[in-house]
Design an enzyme around this catalytic site. Structure first.
Site, PDB file in Angstrom:
ATOM      1  N   HIS A  40       0.808  -1.028   0.183  1.00  0.00           N
ATOM      2  CA  HIS A  40       0.011  -0.026  -0.010  1.00  0.00           C
ATOM      3  C   HIS A  40       0.805   1.204  -0.093  1.00  0.00           C
ATOM      4  O   HIS A  40       0.363   2.328  -0.616  1.00  0.00           O
ATOM      5  CB  HIS A  40      -0.964   0.077   1.202  1.00  0.00           C
ATOM      6  CG  HIS A  40      -1.903  -0.859   1.444  1.00  0.00           C
ATOM      7  ND1 HIS A  40      -1.717  -2.110   2.335  1.00  0.00           N
ATOM      8  CD2 HIS A  40      -3.061  -1.492   0.555  1.00  0.00           C
ATOM      9  CE1 HIS A  40      -2.698  -2.995   2.086  1.00  0.00           C
ATOM     10  NE2 HIS A  40      -3.655  -2.323   1.251  1.00  0.00           N
ATOM     11  N   GLN A 150      -1.498  -3.958  -9.224  1.00  0.00           N
ATOM     12  CA  GLN A 150      -1.535  -5.148 -10.442  1.00  0.00           C
ATOM     13  C   GLN A 150      -1.667  -6.490  -9.687  1.00  0.00           C
ATOM     14  O   GLN A 150      -2.233  -7.338 -10.171  1.00  0.00           O
ATOM     15  CB  GLN A 150      -0.031  -5.063 -11.135  1.00  0.00           C
ATOM     16  CG  GLN A 150       0.264  -6.249 -11.890  1.00  0.00           C
ATOM     17  CD  GLN A 150      -0.651  -6.205 -13.129  1.00  0.00           C
ATOM     18  OE1 GLN A 150      -0.978  -5.104 -13.658  1.00  0.00           O
ATOM     19  NE2 GLN A 150      -0.985  -7.397 -13.500  1.00  0.00           N
ATOM     20  N   LYS A 151      -1.360  -6.513  -8.344  1.00  0.00           N
ATOM     21  CA  LYS A 151      -1.495  -7.753  -7.439  1.00  0.00           C
ATOM     22  C   LYS A 151      -2.833  -8.450  -7.715  1.00  0.00           C
ATOM     23  O   LYS A 151      -3.076  -9.607  -7.969  1.00  0.00           O
ATOM     24  CB  LYS A 151      -1.402  -7.456  -5.912  1.00  0.00           C
ATOM     25  CG  LYS A 151      -1.820  -8.427  -4.963  1.00  0.00           C
ATOM     26  CD  LYS A 151      -1.038  -9.880  -5.005  1.00  0.00           C
ATOM     27  CE  LYS A 151      -1.359 -10.563  -3.645  1.00  0.00           C
ATOM     28  NZ  LYS A 151      -2.789 -10.381  -3.263  1.00  0.00           N
ATOM     29  N   ASP A 152      -4.020  -7.439  -7.716  1.00  0.00           N
ATOM     30  CA  ASP A 152      -5.386  -7.892  -7.620  1.00  0.00           C
ATOM     31  C   ASP A 152      -5.791  -7.712  -9.341  1.00  0.00           C
ATOM     32  O   ASP A 152      -6.602  -6.847  -9.623  1.00  0.00           O
ATOM     33  CB  ASP A 152      -6.366  -7.189  -6.977  1.00  0.00           C
ATOM     34  CG  ASP A 152      -6.000  -7.174  -5.297  1.00  0.00           C
ATOM     35  OD1 ASP A 152      -6.072  -8.439  -4.833  1.00  0.00           O
ATOM     36  OD2 ASP A 152      -5.938  -6.635  -4.616  1.00  0.00           O
ATOM     37  N   GLN A 155      -9.265  -7.553 -10.275  1.00  0.00           N
ATOM     38  CA  GLN A 155     -10.059  -6.141 -10.096  1.00  0.00           C
ATOM     39  C   GLN A 155      -9.547  -5.084 -10.663  1.00  0.00           C
ATOM     40  O   GLN A 155     -10.083  -4.259 -11.132  1.00  0.00           O
ATOM     41  CB  GLN A 155      -9.627  -5.911  -8.626  1.00  0.00           C
ATOM     42  CG  GLN A 155     -10.071  -4.545  -7.921  1.00  0.00           C
ATOM     43  CD  GLN A 155      -9.931  -4.570  -6.439  1.00  0.00           C
ATOM     44  OE1 GLN A 155     -10.488  -4.988  -5.555  1.00  0.00           O
ATOM     45  NE2 GLN A 155      -8.715  -3.871  -6.171  1.00  0.00           N
ATOM     46  N   SER A 188      -2.280  -8.491   2.753  1.00  0.00           N
ATOM     47  CA  SER A 188      -2.950  -8.575   4.219  1.00  0.00           C
ATOM     48  C   SER A 188      -3.199  -9.681   4.691  1.00  0.00           C
ATOM     49  O   SER A 188      -3.140 -10.140   5.872  1.00  0.00           O
ATOM     50  CB  SER A 188      -4.315  -7.526   4.486  1.00  0.00           C
ATOM     51  OG  SER A 188      -4.364  -6.785   3.480  1.00  0.00           O
TER      52      SER A 188
HETATM   53  O1  PAF Z   1      -8.573  -3.792  -3.175  1.00  0.00           O
HETATM   54  C1  PAF Z   1      -9.044  -3.789  -2.167  1.00  0.00           C
HETATM   55  O2  PAF Z   1      -8.773  -3.693  -1.062  1.00  0.00           O
HETATM   56  C2  PAF Z   1     -10.739  -3.481  -1.966  1.00  0.00           C
HETATM   57  O3  PAF Z   1     -11.183  -4.375  -3.065  1.00  0.00           O
HETATM   58  C3  PAF Z   1     -11.230  -2.027  -2.608  1.00  0.00           C
HETATM   59  C4  PAF Z   1     -10.511  -1.452  -3.917  1.00  0.00           C
HETATM   60  C5  PAF Z   1     -10.606  -1.115  -1.389  1.00  0.00           C
HETATM   61  C6  PAF Z   1     -12.745  -1.822  -2.611  1.00  0.00           C
HETATM   62  O4  PAF Z   1     -12.872  -2.100  -1.294  1.00  0.00           O
END
Ligand code: PAF
Length: 282
Positions: A40, A150-152, A155, A188
């Site tokens: 992060h 990029q990890k997710d 998403q 996490s």
């Molecule tokens: O990647 C995350 O931690 C979550 O999916 C996000 C983008 C903060 C939405 O809750």
């Protein structure tokens, strides 16, 4: 360095944004669920290069959790998170009631077919929850730029597509995955791994590296190389291993040549880990 100012209401956040805009400042948003780690912090540091004001949202969004126990056990570490965010301007940390005063919204952003694959297959509705809360956060903070990891990868793909499909006035900045020395992607969830599971977890990135090295030999060899690396580790219970087209996030055809992403998800004890790596299929 100063700790961020914590804003916990939508109204308060809108006031901050209005003042920033009046002063001609640009805004970067890093959406998180807290439990912050070095991954992060890479977002936050890049955000500082991209905009005048950095906002980090910390919100454990209930509508993207499909198993109540996962929502319950999700680490909530606001005080420690704020310590790590010294130098960031604002943390937007609303309550669930503030974000969903009448419960989950009736209006939702749907993630479509890709949203029902891979991560979405094991957690139906997860990506609708993610996209809906991201749309809400973008609407509240109205950032010029928002960072996603990029990890997710799934998403990230879906967020970028939502922004394009809905013409949202924001630029999505991709942040590369931060890894431990042995290749494990920071997450996490890593804190839930036992010592032996933690040791086994490095197999995921090793499998992706093996896939990337075999890319020039075609899709079958690529998948076989990754599977070979995973098979030697009994603590890793493979959920999926796919090679997807970065343009569609759908599995590539057998004769596909070009850039691709190898994505993997596995269960280690009670912890589910995901990872991915870009490769070239020749
Ligand atoms: O990647 C995350 O931690 C979550 O999916 C996000 C983008 C903060 C939405 O809750």
């Amino acid at each position: 360095m100063n700790h961020p100012v914590v804003v916990d209401t939508i109204r308060g956040m809108r006031e901050v944004v209005a003042a920033a805009r009046a002063a001609g400042k640009s805004i970067a948003l890093t959406p998180t669920r807290g439990a912050l780690h070095e991954g992060h912090l890479a977002h936050v540091s890049r955000a500082g290069e991209l905009a005048d004001i950095r906002v980090v949202s910390i919100f454990v969004n209930p509508t993207q959790f499909t198993v109540a126990a996962d929502l319950e056990r999700y680490p909530r570490t606001l005080e420690a998170d704020l310590e790590k965010l010294a130098g960031v301007d604002y943390v937007f940390a609303p309550s669930v009631e503030e974000m969903y005063p009448a419960g989950p919204t009736e209006t939702k952003v749907t993630a479509g077919k890709v949203g029902s694959l891979y991560e979405g297959a094991s957690r139906p509705g997860h990506f609708d929850g993610v996209l809906t809360v991201v749309a809400k956060l973008l609407s509240i903070v109205t950032p010029d730029v928002a960072t996603f990891g990029q990890k997710d990868a799934q998403q990230l793909f879906l967020v970028k597509r939502m922004v394009a499909d809905l013409n949202l006035p924001v630029r999505i900045e991709t942040i590369e995955t931060v890894r431990e020395a042995d290749g494990l992607a920071l997450s996490s969830r890593n804190r839930f791994l036992s010592t032996s599971e933690r040791r086994a977890a490095r197999t995921l990135s090793a499998a992706l590296d093996a896939a990337a090295s075999a890319g020039s030999s075609g899709i079958d060899a690529t998948i076989a190389a990754a599977q070979g690396a995973l098979m030697g580790e009994p603590l890793v219970e493979l959920d999926y291993l796919k090679i997807v087209n970065p343009k569609t996030f759908l599995p590539v055809d057998d004769d596909y040549r070009g850039p691709a992403i190898a994505i993997v998800a596995a269960q280690l004890g009670s912890t589910r880990l995901i990872d991915n790596e870009t490769l070239y299929l020749g």
